[in-house]
Design an enzyme around this catalytic site. Structure first.
Site, PDB file in Angstrom:
ATOM      1  N   PRO A 255     -63.907 -86.637  41.204  1.00  0.00           N
ATOM      2  CA  PRO A 255     -63.090 -85.686  42.096  1.00  0.00           C
ATOM      3  C   PRO A 255     -62.589 -86.656  43.276  1.00  0.00           C
ATOM      4  CG  PRO A 255     -65.002 -84.632  42.401  1.00  0.00           C
ATOM      5  CD  PRO A 255     -65.421 -85.800  41.495  1.00  0.00           C
ATOM      6  N   ASP A 429     -65.536 -90.527  46.028  1.00  0.00           N
ATOM      7  CA  ASP A 429     -66.007 -89.346  45.110  1.00  0.00           C
ATOM      8  C   ASP A 429     -66.399 -88.051  45.818  1.00  0.00           C
ATOM      9  OD1 ASP A 429     -67.387 -87.624  43.460  1.00  0.00           O
ATOM     10  OD2 ASP A 429     -68.038 -89.513  42.333  1.00  0.00           O
ATOM     11  N   HIS A 430     -65.696 -86.921  45.989  1.00  0.00           N
ATOM     12  CA  HIS A 430     -66.107 -85.799  46.666  1.00  0.00           C
ATOM     13  C   HIS A 430     -67.331 -85.190  46.315  1.00  0.00           C
ATOM     14  CE1 HIS A 430     -64.993 -83.589  50.310  1.00  0.00           C
ATOM     15  NE2 HIS A 430     -63.737 -83.129  49.959  1.00  0.00           N
ATOM     16  N   ARG A 431     -67.798 -85.485  45.133  1.00  0.00           N
ATOM     17  CA  ARG A 431     -69.214 -84.942  44.965  1.00  0.00           C
ATOM     18  C   ARG A 431     -70.245 -85.480  45.747  1.00  0.00           C
ATOM     19  NH1 ARG A 431     -69.255 -86.762  38.779  1.00  0.00           N
ATOM     20  NH2 ARG A 431     -68.627 -88.830  39.808  1.00  0.00           N
ATOM     21  N   VAL A 433     -69.246 -87.686  48.620  1.00  0.00           N
ATOM     22  CA  VAL A 433     -69.017 -88.196  50.372  1.00  0.00           C
ATOM     23  C   VAL A 433     -68.258 -86.823  50.600  1.00  0.00           C
ATOM     24  CG1 VAL A 433     -67.724 -89.682  51.511  1.00  0.00           C
ATOM     25  CG2 VAL A 433     -68.870 -90.563  49.288  1.00  0.00           C
TER      26      VAL A 433
END
Length: 457
Positions: A255, A429-431, A433
């Protein structure tokens, strides 16, 4: 006399198939141990396969242009008694012969006429700057014919340009030193088309590099003449197939969250100019991307999470930086990386980036240099782009795009002044960061671009 079959080997890249690009031998040819038999294309690079034994070529078992699995017999060789043999060795990457072999400017940002890019491979965002290339023809073999890739015949290279890209040749004599003339010849640059910026109109190294950069960009965007066919169909294979697979997996698995910031890069431009005039950096290419690379390394140390890898079971935080630099080549996008960049001085990093760029330009980037990257920088400024939304390189959680650096009105101490300004765009990568970490990281990168002296802290 015995007939031996040479099977397509595993070239050590973790790949399972390859395309037969060009045979270098024909039936009836005598071959020796380690003589190049064929050029193949994997998803990562062009590779020349040497012969593991000596003898006479019996038959070519696979046609050019055909993709086969590892372990498939591709050629038979008849060997006599006592014929020399050798274990197949890992092939070395091949040099790509292409009329587009001279790539656009190296790791420099696209800047105003006050600061020109340097030579080498174009470092850009995800997407190829064009995949036009020419194949070498093996003896006795049918040439590969691709719509956008006419076969190269032995003749001097012809430099194609748009009608308005280069001014008419001047009647004035060309003032250039022998090394500059050699550089121009190597980069296929017409010296009579350049307006020298040195003393008394002398053509400098930067003048030649700027001209080569502009010509390469124009080649990449040049509109071809219409063919008789209404459509053109290009097989999805090799590097293009690998790019599509990797980008799709990255875009729809990780994501993405993206951030952008405008930066006053005036002091970076001044710093680059001082480095170019420094005796310590004599003979080394220096560009704003060097400062950008150092800024990212500095910011990673302050925000180590952006230098991680997501594995579903755990997050691996790397305490080293293998800095990837996106490079657009005639075959497509590759992302070689500078290993252990965090341990390098500014001079060492400049040399490493130069080597990376020249290797990519010559088509010699080995697969190992494209593996195990930890974070990537992509220079879209070379095409005059202000910013963009970069897609993460698979296996990484951060990427930063450097836009063009050009003069703009900027408020300094309450007054509007002319400053060199750029825009940084970054994706994470929002998983892994979170927004605050991503923001702090990009702000740290921007702070170095605004004030390179912070690197001395």
């Amino acid at each position: 006399m015995s007939d031996l079959q040479f099977e397509l080997p595993d070239v050590g890249e973790g790949l399972t198939e390859a395309e037969i690009v060009a045979w270098k031998v024909a039936p009836g040819d005598a071959v020796s141990v380690n003589q190049v038999l064929v050029e193949i294309e994997t998803a990562k690079s062009l590779v020349e396969l040497p012969s593991p034994f000596a003898g006479t070529v019996g038959a070519l078992l696979v046609e050019e242009g055909q993709t086969v699995d590892v372990g498939t017999p591709i050629i038979s060789v008849s060997t006599g008694g006592g014929a020399a043999t050798a274990e197949p060795t890992a092939p070395a990457p091949a040099v790509v012969e292409s009329e587009e072999a001279t790539l656009a400017a190296d790791t420099a940002a696209s800047v105003s006429p006050a600061e020109e890019p340097r030579p080498g491979a174009v470092l850009v965002g995800y997407g190829s700057a064009g995949s036009t290339s020419s194949r070498r023809r093996g003896r006795g073999a049918t040439p590969i014919v691709e719509p956008a890739s006419p076969a190269v015949t032995p003749q001097p290279p012809v430099r194609r340009q748009p009608p308005s890209s280069i001014p008419a040749a001047s009647a004035l004599p060309v003032i250039a030193k022998p090394p500059i003339r050699k550089l121009a010849k190597d980069l296929e640059v017409d010296l009579t088309a350049i307006e020298g910026t040195g003393l008394a109109g002398e053509i400098t190294r930067d003048d030649v590099i700027r001209e080569a950069s502009q010509a390469s960009v124009f080649r990449n965007i040049e509109t071809p003449e219409w063919a008789d066919e209404r459509e053109e169909r290009i097989p999805v294979k090799g590097v293009r197939k690998a790019i599509a697979t990797a980008m799709t997996r990255s875009a729809f698995t990780a994501p993405h969250v993206s951030l952008f910031v405008d930066v006053d890069a005036t002091r970076t431009m001044e710093f680059v100019k001082r480095l170019k005039n420094s005796t310590d950096f004599a003979g080394v290419k220096v560009s704003p991307l060097l400062i950008m690379a150092k800024a990212m390394i500095w910011a990673v140390r302050r925000n180590p999470t952006v230098n991680s890898e997501w594995t579903d079971q755990e997050i691996i935080v790397r305490h080293y930086v293998n800095l990837g630099v996106a490079a657009a080549t005639p075959r497509g996008l590759i992302v070689p990386n500078v290993k252990e960049a965090q341990a390098m001085s500014l001079l060492e990093l400049a040399r490493a980036l130069e080597t990376l760029t020249l290797t990519a330009r010559d088509g010699k980037t080995p697969p190992a240099d494209q593996q195990n990257g930890t974070i990537t920088v992509t220079n879209i400024g070379v095409f005059g782009m202000d910013t963009g939304t970069p897609i993460l390189n698979p296996g990484e959680v951060g990427i930063v795009a450097l836009g063009t650096i050009k003069q703009k009105p900027w408020v300094v101490d309450g007054e509007v002044r002319s400053r060199f300004v750029t825009t940084l765009g970054a994706s994470f990568d929002h998983r892994v960061v979170d927004g605050d970490v991503a923001s702090r990281f990009l702000a740290d990168v921007a702070s170095i671009i605004e004030e390179p002296a912070l690197l001395l802290d």
